[in-house]
Design a protein around this motif. Sequence first.
Motif, PDB file in Angstrom:
ATOM      1  N   THR A 216       6.175  -2.426  -8.975  1.00 14.90           N
ATOM      2  CA  THR A 216       5.630  -3.344  -9.935  1.00 14.90           C
ATOM      3  C   THR A 216       6.828  -3.814 -10.780  1.00 14.90           C
ATOM      4  N   ALA A 217       7.811  -3.134 -11.204  1.00 16.47           N
ATOM      5  CA  ALA A 217       8.798  -3.617 -11.762  1.00 16.47           C
ATOM      6  C   ALA A 217       9.710  -4.776 -11.005  1.00 16.47           C
ATOM      7  N   ALA A 218       9.559  -4.557  -9.471  1.00 14.99           N
ATOM      8  CA  ALA A 218      10.336  -5.486  -8.756  1.00 14.99           C
ATOM      9  C   ALA A 218       9.699  -6.671  -8.233  1.00 14.99           C
ATOM     10  N   GLY A 219       8.422  -6.619  -8.845  1.00  9.47           N
ATOM     11  CA  GLY A 219       7.488  -7.797  -8.662  1.00  9.47           C
ATOM     12  C   GLY A 219       6.546  -7.819  -7.621  1.00  9.47           C
ATOM     13  N   ALA A 220       6.213  -6.522  -6.911  1.00 13.88           N
ATOM     14  CA  ALA A 220       5.393  -6.491  -6.070  1.00 13.88           C
ATOM     15  C   ALA A 220       3.981  -5.999  -6.603  1.00 13.88           C
ATOM     16  N   THR A 221       2.959  -6.124  -5.927  1.00 19.11           N
ATOM     17  CA  THR A 221       1.786  -5.661  -6.216  1.00 19.11           C
ATOM     18  C   THR A 221       1.052  -4.486  -5.621  1.00 19.11           C
ATOM     19  N   VAL A 222       0.964  -3.519  -6.060  1.00 15.38           N
ATOM     20  CA  VAL A 222       0.442  -2.378  -5.300  1.00 15.38           C
ATOM     21  C   VAL A 222      -1.132  -2.310  -5.224  1.00 15.38           C
ATOM     22  N   THR A 223      -1.652  -2.282  -4.311  1.00 11.37           N
ATOM     23  CA  THR A 223      -2.998  -2.717  -4.243  1.00 11.37           C
ATOM     24  C   THR A 223      -3.731  -1.555  -3.517  1.00 11.37           C
ATOM     25  N   ARG A 224      -3.187  -0.614  -2.727  1.00  8.79           N
ATOM     26  CA  ARG A 224      -3.787   0.710  -2.296  1.00  8.79           C
ATOM     27  C   ARG A 224      -2.894   2.008  -2.687  1.00  8.79           C
ATOM     28  N   VAL A 225      -3.585   2.944  -3.051  1.00  6.42           N
ATOM     29  CA  VAL A 225      -2.912   4.245  -3.030  1.00  6.42           C
ATOM     30  C   VAL A 225      -3.766   5.097  -2.329  1.00  6.42           C
ATOM     31  N   LEU A 226      -3.522   5.877  -1.107  1.00  6.94           N
ATOM     32  CA  LEU A 226      -4.256   6.628  -0.474  1.00  6.94           C
ATOM     33  C   LEU A 226      -3.114   8.011  -0.207  1.00  6.94           C
ATOM     34  N   THR A 227      -4.090   9.286  -0.526  1.00  8.97           N
ATOM     35  CA  THR A 227      -3.422  10.447  -0.012  1.00  8.97           C
ATOM     36  C   THR A 227      -4.059  11.146   1.155  1.00  8.97           C
ATOM     37  N   VAL A 228      -3.092  11.370   2.278  1.00  5.44           N
ATOM     38  CA  VAL A 228      -4.127  11.950   3.516  1.00  5.44           C
ATOM     39  C   VAL A 228      -3.384  13.428   3.654  1.00  5.44           C
ATOM     40  N   PRO A 229      -4.119  14.197   4.789  1.00  3.39           N
ATOM     41  CA  PRO A 229      -3.575  15.461   4.890  1.00  3.39           C
ATOM     42  C   PRO A 229      -2.664  15.457   5.918  1.00  3.39           C
ATOM     43  N   ASP A 230      -1.807  16.649   6.148  1.00  8.32           N
ATOM     44  CA  ASP A 230      -0.818  16.551   7.141  1.00  8.32           C
ATOM     45  C   ASP A 230      -1.284  16.798   8.558  1.00  8.32           C
ATOM     46  N   ASP A 231      -1.914  15.480   9.059  1.00  6.75           N
ATOM     47  CA  ASP A 231      -2.756  15.420  10.167  1.00  6.75           C
ATOM     48  C   ASP A 231      -2.268  14.113  10.901  1.00  6.75           C
ATOM     49  N   GLU A 232      -1.835  14.315  12.033  1.00  9.64           N
ATOM     50  CA  GLU A 232      -0.892  13.028  12.836  1.00  9.64           C
ATOM     51  C   GLU A 232      -1.924  12.051  12.957  1.00  9.64           C
TER      52      GLU A 232
ATOM     53  N   VAL B 171      -4.753  11.246  11.271  1.00  6.09           N
ATOM     54  CA  VAL B 171      -5.263  10.649  10.196  1.00  6.09           C
ATOM     55  C   VAL B 171      -4.138   9.799   9.689  1.00  6.09           C
ATOM     56  N   ILE B 172      -2.981  10.310   9.537  1.00  4.85           N
ATOM     57  CA  ILE B 172      -1.845   9.349   9.174  1.00  4.85           C
ATOM     58  C   ILE B 172      -1.578   8.049  10.052  1.00  4.85           C
ATOM     59  N   ALA B 173      -1.796   8.207  11.345  1.00  3.22           N
ATOM     60  CA  ALA B 173      -1.576   7.363  12.372  1.00  3.22           C
ATOM     61  C   ALA B 173      -2.730   5.926  12.021  1.00  3.22           C
ATOM     62  N   ASP B 174      -3.873   6.627  11.753  1.00  5.03           N
ATOM     63  CA  ASP B 174      -5.303   5.492  11.495  1.00  5.03           C
ATOM     64  C   ASP B 174      -5.063   4.891  10.282  1.00  5.03           C
ATOM     65  N   ALA B 175      -4.329   5.419   9.156  1.00  6.20           N
ATOM     66  CA  ALA B 175      -4.302   4.924   7.735  1.00  6.20           C
ATOM     67  C   ALA B 175      -2.917   3.965   7.871  1.00  6.20           C
ATOM     68  N   VAL B 176      -1.936   4.228   8.599  1.00  5.72           N
ATOM     69  CA  VAL B 176      -0.788   3.390   8.991  1.00  5.72           C
ATOM     70  C   VAL B 176      -1.024   2.143   9.581  1.00  5.72           C
ATOM     71  N   ALA B 177      -2.064   2.313  10.618  1.00  2.20           N
ATOM     72  CA  ALA B 177      -2.250   1.166  11.408  1.00  2.20           C
ATOM     73  C   ALA B 177      -3.393   0.309  10.857  1.00  2.20           C
ATOM     74  N   ARG B 178      -4.332   0.576  10.000  1.00  2.13           N
ATOM     75  CA  ARG B 178      -5.151  -0.060   9.009  1.00  2.13           C
ATOM     76  C   ARG B 178      -4.127  -0.882   7.962  1.00  2.13           C
TER      77      ARG B 178
ATOM     78  N   ALA C 252       0.697  -1.240  -0.193  1.00  4.01           N
ATOM     79  CA  ALA C 252       0.073   0.061   0.066  1.00  4.01           C
ATOM     80  C   ALA C 252       0.794   1.294  -0.042  1.00  4.01           C
ATOM     81  N   LEU C 253       0.633   2.246  -0.881  1.00  3.80           N
ATOM     82  CA  LEU C 253       1.157   3.510  -0.782  1.00  3.80           C
ATOM     83  C   LEU C 253       0.409   4.624  -0.100  1.00  3.80           C
ATOM     84  N   LEU C 254       1.238   5.175   0.796  1.00  3.86           N
ATOM     85  CA  LEU C 254       0.360   6.347   1.380  1.00  3.86           C
ATOM     86  C   LEU C 254       1.200   7.841   1.223  1.00  3.86           C
ATOM     87  N   THR C 255       0.469   8.640   0.389  1.00  6.38           N
ATOM     88  CA  THR C 255       1.106  10.038   0.199  1.00  6.38           C
ATOM     89  C   THR C 255       0.559  11.088   1.140  1.00  6.38           C
ATOM     90  N   VAL C 256       1.531  12.001   1.828  1.00  6.57           N
ATOM     91  CA  VAL C 256       1.093  12.911   2.801  1.00  6.57           C
ATOM     92  C   VAL C 256       1.084  14.142   2.290  1.00  6.57           C
TER      93      VAL C 256
END
Length: 242
Positions: free
Chosen positions: A30-46, A48-55, A4-8
């Motif tokens: 993808t080139a390395a052979g991994a599968t990206v199955t989520r991309v999420l962008t969140v605000p600069d909010d501690e 919100v970041i914590a909740d997304a990372v934990a999940r 999963a990718l999380l951009t802040v």
Amino acid sequence: MDVALLTVGDELLAGDTENTNASWLGRQLTAAGATVTRVLTVPDDESVIADAVARYHEAFDAVVVTGGIGGTPDDVTKAGVAQAFGRSLVVPDDVRAHLEAKADAFAADNPEMVDRYDMDLDLDAWASIPAGGQALLTDESFAAGCVVEDVYVLPGIPEELKAMYATIADAFDGDRTTETIHTPAPEGALVGYVTTAREKFGVAVGSYPRKADTPGRVTVTGTDPAAVADAAEWLRERIETV
């Protein structure tokens, strides 16, 4: 390996900055052979970041977080990651010493800039990482990135991101393989072939429309290289290619 990718960044959500980091990381993983199955962008909010990372930490094999790791008040990504794991932020002595030496070298090389601007760097903020994490340091980046279990925290500045990703790229080796077929045919003409190839070979097949100056694409993806190759050959025999 599901990633999963999380951009802040508030600037990403506002559209002020284009989210090129997510696209670049997706291609690398993808080139390395991994599968990206989520991309999420969140605000600069501690929180919100914590909740997304934990999940995402619970749901995926790895999480890559990018952005907001500097030493300014809105850089709260590392604090959010620490909160997700129930840990505090710490300042390792060796990391702080590394950044202090780097700051001294910058001041020596740029005396006019230092004289002109009141540069009050909070080295503890730049050097901090979640307790128990591994610091990531590069020549290109001033702030320390980090690895906490399977969460990788990287800078948001693209050049710094790429340099730091190179230090952890080997962690994302996987067995996913993809073949791409370029075709001038419209997507509507491909539906039957795409559906049949999926069922016949047990692979994922995606179709992407042509643009004004580029042909369309059909991608065949799977963890069995032989099945991917067979499906791609079967499709090439049946659809127009370029």
